[in-house]
Design an enzyme around this catalytic site. Structure first.
Site, PDB file in Angstrom:
ATOM      1  N   LYS A  77       0.876  -1.174   0.000  1.00  0.00           N
ATOM      2  CA  LYS A  77       0.000   0.000   0.000  1.00  0.00           C
ATOM      3  C   LYS A  77       0.913   1.225   0.000  1.00  0.00           C
ATOM      4  CE  LYS A  77      -2.096   3.095   1.834  1.00  0.00           C
ATOM      5  NZ  LYS A  77      -1.850   4.474   1.370  1.00  0.00           N
ATOM      6  N   GLU A  81       8.586   1.254  11.636  1.00  0.00           N
ATOM      7  CA  GLU A  81       9.656   2.242  11.442  1.00  0.00           C
ATOM      8  C   GLU A  81       8.982   3.599  11.500  1.00  0.00           C
ATOM      9  OE1 GLU A  81      12.621   1.274  11.408  1.00  0.00           O
ATOM     10  OE2 GLU A  81      12.791  -0.649  10.382  1.00  0.00           O
ATOM     11  N   GLY A 109       6.049   5.020   8.772  1.00  0.00           N
ATOM     12  CA  GLY A 109       5.236   6.228   8.733  1.00  0.00           C
ATOM     13  C   GLY A 109       5.197   6.898  10.091  1.00  0.00           C
ATOM     14  N   SER A 110       4.108   7.565  10.366  1.00  0.00           N
ATOM     15  CA  SER A 110       4.018   8.388  11.576  1.00  0.00           C
ATOM     16  C   SER A 110       3.727   7.535  12.817  1.00  0.00           C
ATOM     17  CB  SER A 110       2.903   9.414  11.388  1.00  0.00           C
ATOM     18  OG  SER A 110       1.673   8.743  11.236  1.00  0.00           O
ATOM     19  N   CYS A 146      13.181  10.393   7.855  1.00  0.00           N
ATOM     20  CA  CYS A 146      12.995   9.997   9.261  1.00  0.00           C
ATOM     21  C   CYS A 146      14.312  10.106  10.008  1.00  0.00           C
ATOM     22  CB  CYS A 146      12.443   8.586   9.330  1.00  0.00           C
ATOM     23  SG  CYS A 146      13.409   7.423   8.380  1.00  0.00           S
ATOM     24  N   VAL A 197      -0.202   6.749  13.199  1.00  0.00           N
ATOM     25  CA  VAL A 197      -0.719   5.641  12.394  1.00  0.00           C
ATOM     26  C   VAL A 197      -0.039   4.328  12.801  1.00  0.00           C
ATOM     27  CG1 VAL A 197      -1.078   4.745  10.066  1.00  0.00           C
ATOM     28  CG2 VAL A 197      -1.323   7.185  10.495  1.00  0.00           C
ATOM     29  N   GLY A 198       1.227   4.398  13.168  1.00  0.00           N
ATOM     30  CA  GLY A 198       1.936   3.194  13.617  1.00  0.00           C
ATOM     31  C   GLY A 198       1.224   2.535  14.797  1.00  0.00           C
ATOM     32  N   GLU A 223       9.331  16.047  15.998  1.00  0.00           N
ATOM     33  CA  GLU A 223       9.790  15.861  14.621  1.00  0.00           C
ATOM     34  C   GLU A 223       9.076  16.870  13.719  1.00  0.00           C
ATOM     35  OE1 GLU A 223       8.469  12.357  12.416  1.00  0.00           O
ATOM     36  OE2 GLU A 223      10.549  12.043  11.824  1.00  0.00           O
TER      37      GLU A 223
HETATM   38  P1  NAD Z   1       1.553   8.396   7.698  1.00  0.00           P
HETATM   39  O1  NAD Z   1       1.639   7.581   8.929  1.00  0.00           O
HETATM   40  O2  NAD Z   1       0.504   9.402   7.610  1.00  0.00           O
HETATM   41  O3  NAD Z   1       1.376   7.471   6.411  1.00  0.00           O
HETATM   42  C1  NAD Z   1       2.190   6.352   6.180  1.00  0.00           C
HETATM   43  C2  NAD Z   1       1.387   5.324   5.418  1.00  0.00           C
HETATM   44  O4  NAD Z   1       0.319   4.870   6.255  1.00  0.00           O
HETATM   45  C3  NAD Z   1       0.736   5.854   4.144  1.00  0.00           C
HETATM   46  O5  NAD Z   1       0.782   4.864   3.150  1.00  0.00           O
HETATM   47  C4  NAD Z   1      -0.695   6.085   4.577  1.00  0.00           C
HETATM   48  O6  NAD Z   1      -1.617   5.989   3.521  1.00  0.00           O
HETATM   49  C5  NAD Z   1      -0.900   4.941   5.551  1.00  0.00           C
HETATM   50  N1  NAD Z   1      -1.993   5.154   6.516  1.00  0.00           N
HETATM   51  C6  NAD Z   1      -2.557   6.314   6.921  1.00  0.00           C
HETATM   52  N2  NAD Z   1      -3.556   6.076   7.789  1.00  0.00           N
HETATM   53  C7  NAD Z   1      -3.624   4.749   7.951  1.00  0.00           C
HETATM   54  C8  NAD Z   1      -4.431   3.894   8.758  1.00  0.00           C
HETATM   55  N3  NAD Z   1      -5.381   4.363   9.550  1.00  0.00           N
HETATM   56  N4  NAD Z   1      -4.193   2.560   8.710  1.00  0.00           N
HETATM   57  C9  NAD Z   1      -3.205   2.053   7.925  1.00  0.00           C
HETATM   58  N5  NAD Z   1      -2.442   2.813   7.132  1.00  0.00           N
HETATM   59  C10 NAD Z   1      -2.624   4.141   7.146  1.00  0.00           C
HETATM   60  O7  NAD Z   1       3.009   9.003   7.551  1.00  0.00           O
HETATM   61  P2  NAD Z   1       3.533   9.969   6.402  1.00  0.00           P
HETATM   62  O8  NAD Z   1       2.990  11.321   6.662  1.00  0.00           O
HETATM   63  O9  NAD Z   1       3.281   9.323   5.093  1.00  0.00           O
HETATM   64  O10 NAD Z   1       5.107   9.920   6.657  1.00  0.00           O
HETATM   65  C11 NAD Z   1       5.739  10.749   7.578  1.00  0.00           C
HETATM   66  C12 NAD Z   1       6.166   9.989   8.824  1.00  0.00           C
HETATM   67  O11 NAD Z   1       6.826   8.768   8.491  1.00  0.00           O
HETATM   68  C13 NAD Z   1       7.167  10.753   9.649  1.00  0.00           C
HETATM   69  O12 NAD Z   1       6.806  10.698  10.998  1.00  0.00           O
HETATM   70  C14 NAD Z   1       8.472  10.011   9.419  1.00  0.00           C
HETATM   71  O13 NAD Z   1       9.428  10.135  10.398  1.00  0.00           O
HETATM   72  C15 NAD Z   1       8.008   8.627   9.243  1.00  0.00           C
HETATM   73  N6  NAD Z   1       9.004   7.854   8.495  1.00  0.00           N
HETATM   74  C16 NAD Z   1       9.746   6.914   9.156  1.00  0.00           C
HETATM   75  C17 NAD Z   1      10.716   6.197   8.490  1.00  0.00           C
HETATM   76  C18 NAD Z   1      11.550   5.166   9.211  1.00  0.00           C
HETATM   77  O14 NAD Z   1      12.139   4.341   8.550  1.00  0.00           O
HETATM   78  N7  NAD Z   1      11.626   5.155  10.517  1.00  0.00           N
HETATM   79  C19 NAD Z   1      10.912   6.418   7.139  1.00  0.00           C
HETATM   80  C20 NAD Z   1      10.143   7.383   6.483  1.00  0.00           C
HETATM   81  C21 NAD Z   1       9.181   8.077   7.189  1.00  0.00           C
END
Ligand code: NAD
Length: 477
Positions: free
Chosen positions: A171, A246, A224-225, A280, A228-229, A379
Site C-alpha cells: 500500500k 519504522e 510512517g508516523s 525519518c 498511524v503506527g 519531529e
Molecule cells: P503516515 O503515517 O501518515 O502514512 C504512512 C502510510 O500509512 C501511508 O501509506 C498512509 O496511507 C498509511 N496510513 C494512513 N492512515 C492509515 C491507517 N489508519 N491505517 C493504515 N495505514 C494508514 O506518515 P507519512 O505522513 O506518510 O510519513 C511521515 C512519517 O513517516 C514521519 O513521521 C516520518 O518520520 C516517518 N518515516 C519513518 C521512516 C523510518 O524508517 N523510521 C521512514 C520514512 C518516514
C-alpha cells in the site's frame, strides 16, 4: 489515469473512484490513481495467498534470488524513467531521485544474492534424536509505506520479504503511488510470478486500515508516523500477527570541541536539507560543546545560507515539501519558533523562478533552541535545524537522549575513547561516528528504539523479521 496491480492484472477501483496526483513543485494535478477499498484489499490478499500456494511458493531460494537480481537489473535499465516519475511525484531534485532508484535496485541485488544463503541449524538434543531448525516464509506480508522515499521504501520493505518466499501486498502512500505502480510492471516483465506482488492504491484510512486489519495477512511492515503506527500495531495485535514499525526520529548530531569542523559542517547541513528534511533519519538537532558553540554553529550557518530550494529540474539541494498540509505544518514550527524569540541563524533561498503555487519552505537554522521547546523535541519533518549547546560528555548524552525518539545519532570528535563511550550511551538504532548516513546503506540493519519503532529492516537481519523458524524433532533411536 493509472490502475492498481492485483493478481497479475491491472484494475481500476471496482466503483471507479479515483484520487488526484498533485505535483508538489507547482501544485498542479497531473494524473489520477484508483481509490481502492477493502474489496480490493480482499482480492489482493487472496491473490497473494494463491501465489504462496502456486508457482511462486514452489520456487527455491536460488530461483527466487535470480528473479530478484533480474528485477534489480531491470530497475537500473529503467533508472531515468523511474527517476523522472519519482521526481515529478515527490518534487525531489532529479539527482536525489536518481540516487533513490539506484538504492531501489540495490535492495533487489542485495536480497536476491541472499535468497539462497539463509541456512537452518541443527541443535544437539537427547540421544537418539536429531533436531533441525528450518527458516520458513511467513506467508502473506503487508507493506504500508510513506511518501518521502517511495521507491527506496518499497525496495527496503518488499525485497527481503520476497527473498524469503513471502507473497506481498503493498500500500503506497496516496501522495506518491506512481513509482510503485511502474515498478510492479517492471518487476513482472523481469519474471516475478503473478500474485507475488500486489499494489493497492488509495487512502490510508481506507485501504491502509483494511490491509493492516485483514485476517488473511501474516505480517505487517509499516513505515510512517507514530499516530498511524499505533493504529497499525493495534490492528496487528487483534490478528496476533507480527509487525515491524519504522516511525519518526529527532536525530542528534553531537559535536565535541575537537571536531574536524571543515569535514563535519557540510555533512551536517546536508543531513537536514536532504529531501527537504522529510527524512525519518534527518539530523534535526545540532548539539555542540559550549566552548566551540559560536564558532562551529557560525560555520554551519554560513553553509546553510547557501542552500537553494527549487524544482526537480533545477536540481538544487532541496525541493518543495510534499503537500500543502506538510508545508503549513513546517511553516507553523518556523513561525512559532520565531514568535517565541528563538534567533534565526541562517535561512536558505527559494529560487525566484520556483512556481508560487508549489509547496516551498525556507530551510531555517535556529539557535540556541531552549531544551524544552517543541523544536528541540518534536519531529518537524522539514528543513529546520535546531542548534543547542552542551557542557560536557555527560550533558551531551543527557541532551541526545532527551526526546521520545531513538532512530539515528552521530558523534563528531577526534577522541577515539569518547567516540566509543558516547556511541554506546546514545539510544538509537544506528550511530554514525565522524560521518552520517541518512538513507542508503542497504547492508546496515536499521530501525528504532523508544518511540522510533521496533524491529529491523535492511541488512541480513531483515530476513529474520519476514520469516519464522520451525523446529523438527526426529527420534531415530
Ligand atoms: P503516515 O503515517 O501518515 O502514512 C504512512 C502510510 O500509512 C501511508 O501509506 C498512509 O496511507 C498509511 N496510513 C494512513 N492512515 C492509515 C491507517 N489508519 N491505517 C493504515 N495505514 C494508514 O506518515 P507519512 O505522513 O506518510 O510519513 C511521515 C512519517 O513517516 C514521519 O513521521 C516520518 O518520520 C516517518 N518515516 C519513518 C521512516 C523510518 O524508517 N523510521 C521512514 C520514512 C518516514
Amino acid at each position: 489515469m493509472k490502475q492498481m496491480f492485483i493478481g497479475g492484472r491491472w484494475l481500476s477501483a471496482h466503483d471507479g473512484r479515483v484520487l488526484p496526483v498533485v505535483s508538489p513543485a507547482d501544485g498542479e494535478v497531473f494524473d489520477q490513481i484508483p481509490r481502492g477499498s477493502a474489496r480490493e484489499i480482499d482480492e489482493a490478499v487472496a491473490a497473494a495467498r494463491a501465489a504462496t500456494e502456486g508457482a511462486w511458493g514452489r520456487l527455491n531460494g536460488t530461483e527466487r534470488g535470480r528473479i530478484l537480481m533480474r528485477i534489480g537489473e531491470a530497475v537500473l535499465a529503467h533508472e531515468e524513467e523511474l527517476a523522472q516519475i519519482e521526481a515529478r511525484d515527490t518534487g525531489k531534485p532529479m539527482s536525489t531521485a536518481r540516487n533513490d532508484i539506484k538504492v531501489l535496485a540495490r535492495y533487489f541485488e542485495f536480497y536476491g544474492a541472499a535468497a539462497d544463503k539463509v541456512h537452518g541449524e541443527t541443535i544437539p538434543f537427547l540421544s537418539g534424536h536429531q533436531v533441525s531448525l528450518l527458516r520458513e516464509p511467513l506467508g502473506v506480508t503487508a507493506h504500508i509505506i510513506p511518501w518521502n522515499y517511495p521507491a527506496q521504501m518499497l525496495g527496503r520493505s518488499l525485497a527481503p520479504a520476497l527473498a524469503m518466499g513471502n507473497a506481498t501486498v503493498l500500500k503506497p502512500a496516496e501522495d506518491t503511488s506512481l513509482s510503485a505502480l511502474r515498478f510492479a510492471a517492471i518487476a513482472t516483465e523481469a519474471g516475478l510470478p503473478e500474485g507475488a506482488l500486489n499494489v493497492v492504491t488509495g487512502l490510508g484510512e481506507e485501504v491502509g486500515a483494511a490491509l493492516a486489519g485483514h485476517p488473511g495477512i501474516d505480517f505487517i511492515s509499516f513505515t510512517g508516523s507514530n499516530e498511524v503506527g499505533t493504529l497499525v500495531q493495534q490492528a496487528a495485535a487483534r490478528n496476533a500477527v507480527k509487525c515491524v514499525l519504522e516511525l519518526g526520529g529527532k536525530s542528534p548530531q553531537i559535536v565535541f570541541d575537537d571536531v574536524d569542523a571543515a569535514r563535519a559542517a557540510p555533512i551536517i547541513v546536508r543531513a537536514i536539507v536532504q529531501n527537504a528534511g522529510q527524512t525519518c533519519t534527518a539530523g534535526s538537532r545540532l548539539l555542540v560543546q559550549r566552548s566551540i558553540y559560536d564558532r562551529f554553529v557560525g560555520q554551519v550557518a554560513e553553509l546553510f545560507a547557501q542552500v537553494r530550494v527549487g524544482t526537480p529540474q533545477m536540481d538544487f539541494d532541496c525541493g518543495p515539501v510534499m503537500n500543502a498540509a506538510q508545508r503549513d505544518r513546517v511553516q507553523r514550527y518556523i513561525d512559532q519558533a520565531r514568535a517565541s524569540g528563538i534567533p534565526v541563524l541562517a535561512e536558505g533561498r527559494i529560487a525566484p523562478e520556483a512556481p508560487v503555487t508549489g509547496y516551498y519552505v525556507k530551510p531555517t537554522l535556529f539557535g540556541p533552541v531552549p531544551r524544552q521547546d517543541p523544536l528541540a523535541r518534536e519531529e518537524v519533518f522539514g528543513p529546520v535545524l535546531a542548534a543547542m549547546p552542551f557542557d560536557d560528555e555527560a550533558d551531551a548524552i543527557r541532551l541526545a537522549n532527551g526526546t521520545d525518539y531513538g532512530l539515528l545519532a552521530a558523534v563528531w570528535t577526534e577522541n577515539a575513547g569518547r567516540l566509543q563511550r558516547v556511541a554506546k550511551a546514545v539510544k538509537a538504532g544506528q550511530v554514525f561516528m565522524n560521518c552520517y548516513g541518512a538513507g542508503g546503506g542497504v547492508e546496515l540493519p536499521f530501525g528504532g528504539t523508544k518511540r522510533s519503532g521496533h524491529g529491523r529492516e535492511k541488512g541480513l537481519l531483515a530476513l529474520e523479521e519476514v520469516s519464522a523458524t520451525k523446529t523438527l524433532v526426529h527420534y531415530h533411536g
